[in-house]
Design a protein around this motif. Sequence first.
Motif, PDB file in Angstrom:
ATOM      1  N   ALA A 120       0.825  -1.299   0.152  1.00  0.00           N
ATOM      2  CA  ALA A 120      -0.427   0.429  -0.111  1.00  0.00           C
ATOM      3  C   ALA A 120       0.898   1.371   0.007  1.00  0.00           C
ATOM      4  O   ALA A 120       0.319   2.072  -0.518  1.00  0.00           O
ATOM      5  CB  ALA A 120      -1.020   0.096   1.041  1.00  0.00           C
ATOM      6  N   ARG A 121       1.787   1.086   0.885  1.00  0.00           N
ATOM      7  CA  ARG A 121       2.750   2.783   0.942  1.00  0.00           C
ATOM      8  C   ARG A 121       3.525   2.287  -0.590  1.00  0.00           C
ATOM      9  O   ARG A 121       3.527   3.427  -1.271  1.00  0.00           O
ATOM     10  CB  ARG A 121       3.968   1.955   2.230  1.00  0.00           C
ATOM     11  CG  ARG A 121       3.752   3.136   3.082  1.00  0.00           C
ATOM     12  CD  ARG A 121       4.373   3.620   4.045  1.00  0.00           C
ATOM     13  NE  ARG A 121       4.288   3.769   5.454  1.00  0.00           N
ATOM     14  CZ  ARG A 121       3.575   3.131   6.088  1.00  0.00           C
ATOM     15  NH1 ARG A 121       3.961   2.566   6.943  1.00  0.00           N
ATOM     16  NH2 ARG A 121       3.316   3.962   7.351  1.00  0.00           N
ATOM     17  N   ALA A 122       3.920   1.246  -0.970  1.00  0.00           N
ATOM     18  CA  ALA A 122       4.726   1.641  -2.024  1.00  0.00           C
ATOM     19  C   ALA A 122       4.117   2.239  -3.020  1.00  0.00           C
ATOM     20  O   ALA A 122       4.276   2.859  -4.020  1.00  0.00           O
ATOM     21  CB  ALA A 122       5.140   0.180  -2.855  1.00  0.00           C
ATOM     22  N   ARG A 123       2.958   1.951  -3.147  1.00  0.00           N
ATOM     23  CA  ARG A 123       1.473   2.705  -4.572  1.00  0.00           C
ATOM     24  C   ARG A 123       1.471   4.038  -4.380  1.00  0.00           C
ATOM     25  O   ARG A 123       1.483   4.644  -4.625  1.00  0.00           O
ATOM     26  CB  ARG A 123       0.312   1.781  -3.927  1.00  0.00           C
ATOM     27  CG  ARG A 123      -0.227   1.982  -4.998  1.00  0.00           C
ATOM     28  CD  ARG A 123      -1.683   1.211  -5.115  1.00  0.00           C
ATOM     29  NE  ARG A 123      -2.609   1.614  -4.467  1.00  0.00           N
ATOM     30  CZ  ARG A 123      -2.732   0.762  -2.767  1.00  0.00           C
ATOM     31  NH1 ARG A 123      -2.561  -0.523  -2.814  1.00  0.00           N
ATOM     32  NH2 ARG A 123      -4.020   1.434  -1.834  1.00  0.00           N
ATOM     33  N   ALA A 124       1.456   3.925  -2.559  1.00  0.00           N
ATOM     34  CA  ALA A 124       2.028   6.045  -2.289  1.00  0.00           C
ATOM     35  C   ALA A 124       2.682   6.667  -3.550  1.00  0.00           C
ATOM     36  O   ALA A 124       2.661   7.368  -3.713  1.00  0.00           O
ATOM     37  CB  ALA A 124       1.199   6.014  -1.491  1.00  0.00           C
ATOM     38  N   LEU A 125       3.576   5.529  -2.906  1.00  0.00           N
ATOM     39  CA  LEU A 125       5.014   6.333  -3.635  1.00  0.00           C
ATOM     40  C   LEU A 125       4.531   6.514  -4.837  1.00  0.00           C
ATOM     41  O   LEU A 125       5.109   7.315  -5.593  1.00  0.00           O
ATOM     42  CB  LEU A 125       6.363   5.741  -3.186  1.00  0.00           C
ATOM     43  CG  LEU A 125       8.077   5.884  -2.969  1.00  0.00           C
ATOM     44  CD1 LEU A 125       7.634   7.348  -2.292  1.00  0.00           C
ATOM     45  CD2 LEU A 125       8.418   4.736  -3.251  1.00  0.00           C
ATOM     46  N   VAL A 126       4.560   5.534  -5.866  1.00  0.00           N
ATOM     47  CA  VAL A 126       4.562   5.742  -7.097  1.00  0.00           C
ATOM     48  C   VAL A 126       3.814   6.162  -7.528  1.00  0.00           C
ATOM     49  O   VAL A 126       3.672   7.196  -8.235  1.00  0.00           O
ATOM     50  CB  VAL A 126       3.952   4.369  -7.555  1.00  0.00           C
ATOM     51  CG1 VAL A 126       3.336   3.846  -9.138  1.00  0.00           C
ATOM     52  CG2 VAL A 126       5.059   2.669  -7.060  1.00  0.00           C
ATOM     53  N   GLU A 127       2.054   6.618  -6.725  1.00  0.00           N
ATOM     54  CA  GLU A 127       1.849   7.286  -7.483  1.00  0.00           C
ATOM     55  C   GLU A 127       1.628   8.879  -6.639  1.00  0.00           C
ATOM     56  O   GLU A 127       1.321   9.595  -7.062  1.00  0.00           O
ATOM     57  CB  GLU A 127      -0.234   7.305  -7.128  1.00  0.00           C
ATOM     58  CG  GLU A 127      -0.930   5.878  -7.828  1.00  0.00           C
ATOM     59  CD  GLU A 127      -1.553   5.555  -7.358  1.00  0.00           C
ATOM     60  OE1 GLU A 127      -2.427   6.289  -6.062  1.00  0.00           O
ATOM     61  OE2 GLU A 127      -2.386   4.410  -7.649  1.00  0.00           O
ATOM     62  N   GLY A 128       2.082   9.404  -6.739  1.00  0.00           N
ATOM     63  CA  GLY A 128       3.003  10.043  -5.521  1.00  0.00           C
ATOM     64  C   GLY A 128       2.037  11.030  -4.749  1.00  0.00           C
ATOM     65  O   GLY A 128       1.832  12.212  -4.372  1.00  0.00           O
ATOM     66  N   LYS A 129       1.485  10.112  -4.138  1.00  0.00           N
ATOM     67  CA  LYS A 129       0.471  10.997  -2.853  1.00  0.00           C
ATOM     68  C   LYS A 129       0.546   9.841  -1.567  1.00  0.00           C
ATOM     69  O   LYS A 129       1.339   9.884  -1.449  1.00  0.00           O
ATOM     70  CB  LYS A 129      -0.909  10.053  -3.318  1.00  0.00           C
ATOM     71  CG  LYS A 129      -1.716  10.343  -5.196  1.00  0.00           C
ATOM     72  CD  LYS A 129      -3.119   9.095  -5.578  1.00  0.00           C
ATOM     73  CE  LYS A 129      -3.624  10.128  -6.603  1.00  0.00           C
ATOM     74  NZ  LYS A 129      -4.760   8.736  -6.701  1.00  0.00           N
ATOM     75  N   PRO A 130      -0.223  11.055  -0.980  1.00  0.00           N
ATOM     76  CA  PRO A 130       0.575  10.899   0.869  1.00  0.00           C
ATOM     77  C   PRO A 130      -0.282   9.317   0.884  1.00  0.00           C
ATOM     78  O   PRO A 130      -1.682   8.811   0.096  1.00  0.00           O
ATOM     79  CB  PRO A 130      -0.441  12.215   1.282  1.00  0.00           C
ATOM     80  CG  PRO A 130      -1.276  12.574   0.433  1.00  0.00           C
ATOM     81  CD  PRO A 130      -0.654  12.364  -0.749  1.00  0.00           C
ATOM     82  N   LEU A 131       0.114   8.031   1.612  1.00  0.00           N
ATOM     83  CA  LEU A 131      -0.930   7.065   1.426  1.00  0.00           C
ATOM     84  C   LEU A 131      -2.586   7.174   2.167  1.00  0.00           C
ATOM     85  O   LEU A 131      -3.124   6.422   1.275  1.00  0.00           O
ATOM     86  CB  LEU A 131      -0.223   6.393   3.154  1.00  0.00           C
ATOM     87  CG  LEU A 131      -0.686   4.992   3.510  1.00  0.00           C
ATOM     88  CD1 LEU A 131      -0.670   4.365   2.373  1.00  0.00           C
ATOM     89  CD2 LEU A 131       0.007   4.263   4.182  1.00  0.00           C
ATOM     90  N   TYR A 132      -3.130   8.117   2.757  1.00  0.00           N
ATOM     91  CA  TYR A 132      -4.390   8.243   3.247  1.00  0.00           C
ATOM     92  C   TYR A 132      -4.899   8.861   1.601  1.00  0.00           C
ATOM     93  O   TYR A 132      -6.454   7.802   1.293  1.00  0.00           O
ATOM     94  CB  TYR A 132      -4.996   8.494   4.529  1.00  0.00           C
ATOM     95  CG  TYR A 132      -4.289  10.517   3.778  1.00  0.00           C
ATOM     96  CD1 TYR A 132      -3.448  11.105   3.987  1.00  0.00           C
ATOM     97  CD2 TYR A 132      -5.226  12.178   3.230  1.00  0.00           C
ATOM     98  CE1 TYR A 132      -2.680  12.570   3.340  1.00  0.00           C
ATOM     99  CE2 TYR A 132      -5.228  13.032   2.462  1.00  0.00           C
ATOM    100  CZ  TYR A 132      -3.839  13.652   3.044  1.00  0.00           C
ATOM    101  OH  TYR A 132      -3.223  15.070   2.605  1.00  0.00           O
TER     102      TYR A 132
END
Length: 425
Positions: A120-132
């Motif tokens: 989940a955290r890696a996806r947020a990183l890839v998408e350039g978004k905060p985790l929430y």
Amino acid sequence: MKSAIAQLSALEILDSRSNPTLMVTLTLADGRSVCAAVPSGASTGQHEAVELRDGDPARYCGKGVRRAIEHVEGDIAAGLAGRSVEDQAAIDRRLIELDGTANKARLGGNAILGVSMAVARARALVEGKPLYAAFGKSDPTLLPMPCFNVLNGGKHADSSLDFQEFMLVPVGAPTYREALRMGAQTYAALRGVLHARGLSTAVGDEGGFAPRLQSNEDACDTLVSAIEQAGFRPGVDIAIALDPAASSFHTPAGYDLSRSGTGMVDRAQLLDLYEDWIGRWPIVSIEDGFDENDWQGFVDQTAAQGGRIQIVGDDLLVTNTRFIAKAIACKAANAALIKLNQIGTVTETIEAVDLCRRAGWRQMVSHRSGETTDPFIADFVVAMGCGQLKSGAPCRGERLAKYNRLLEIEVQLGTRARFANPFAA
Ligand SMILES: C=C(OP(=O)(O)O)C(=O)O
Ligand SMILES: [Mg+2]
């Protein structure tokens, strides 16, 4: 593919009770990496995902997680290599498949959850978004009502309390920031009240005080005194929530409240006790008021009190859609406690939240009594819009990591941040 998993590794770290747990590191094909750490409960439900422990008495408390780590770095890393972190559901399905058991006993719920959270955290990183903002849910702008466990008993403390958690709920707060301030001020006032009575202000596992009070009732009176001393109105500004965690004092002979001096009570007497308490103190929520196998107790309580207060299933439901569906059908609660490590993957936790929501049930996201400083659940509760979070007292770093992360999220959301009293009529 930038979002492909290149490497998975794990480190044995210590949790807040000094027990070993794991921190998973996921490295993407482009070299960037993220970490996720796994919490651990003490008053666990029988049907929770299995937490794999080594059982070697020579290590720490005899409960290392080397085998779980080997599974992350072995079977799981091999099974997920090259997969994109962008499809959380597909990865979580693969993790369940790799494990091959009904309760994650082979690879370990702890190994599986650490990887699922890291994805989940890696996806947020890839998408350039905060985790929430990276869970794909629309409008992740609702900050949760914090429920502060300020008196610890049961399996969490060596206090005189049979009931595990006595929580402050700042129902009158206009914003999350104000709710946190009110919780912290009342926590400080409670320290003063206990101190003035010559009682211990040492804390239990979740940062709440663990004094030798005269009775469970004394605990509620003491909370009301602290609320008033802090300058707030009981029930209007700050209400009370309880987690008796009744499985921990249930015996074949009945519910054993002898630690507090009440003695043994049966199901009907315990229900009467809750009825009496609801009349005497501003209680808005009772979690696990009965043993996890006493479904009749939950059904009786929901019928008698569910129209007035929140009835939460924790050990009863273990964040598992199978048990939640059963409880919805037989009206055994009207809310679920949501703990990621009870079920073991992010996707299954989301499914549990969605099922509650479809049934008109409330959801309270929860930490575990053995925690790390990973604030994952703070982002998760906002992402899901659950509206309630319990993370212990406003004290101890591992509890504050979540409360403080919510302050950051509130600032990031700016004027879009929403906050509401989930218990308003
Ligand atoms: C947080 C709780 O405790 P534990 O993590 O010990 O299950 C709980 O019972 O709600
Ligand atoms: Mg509980």
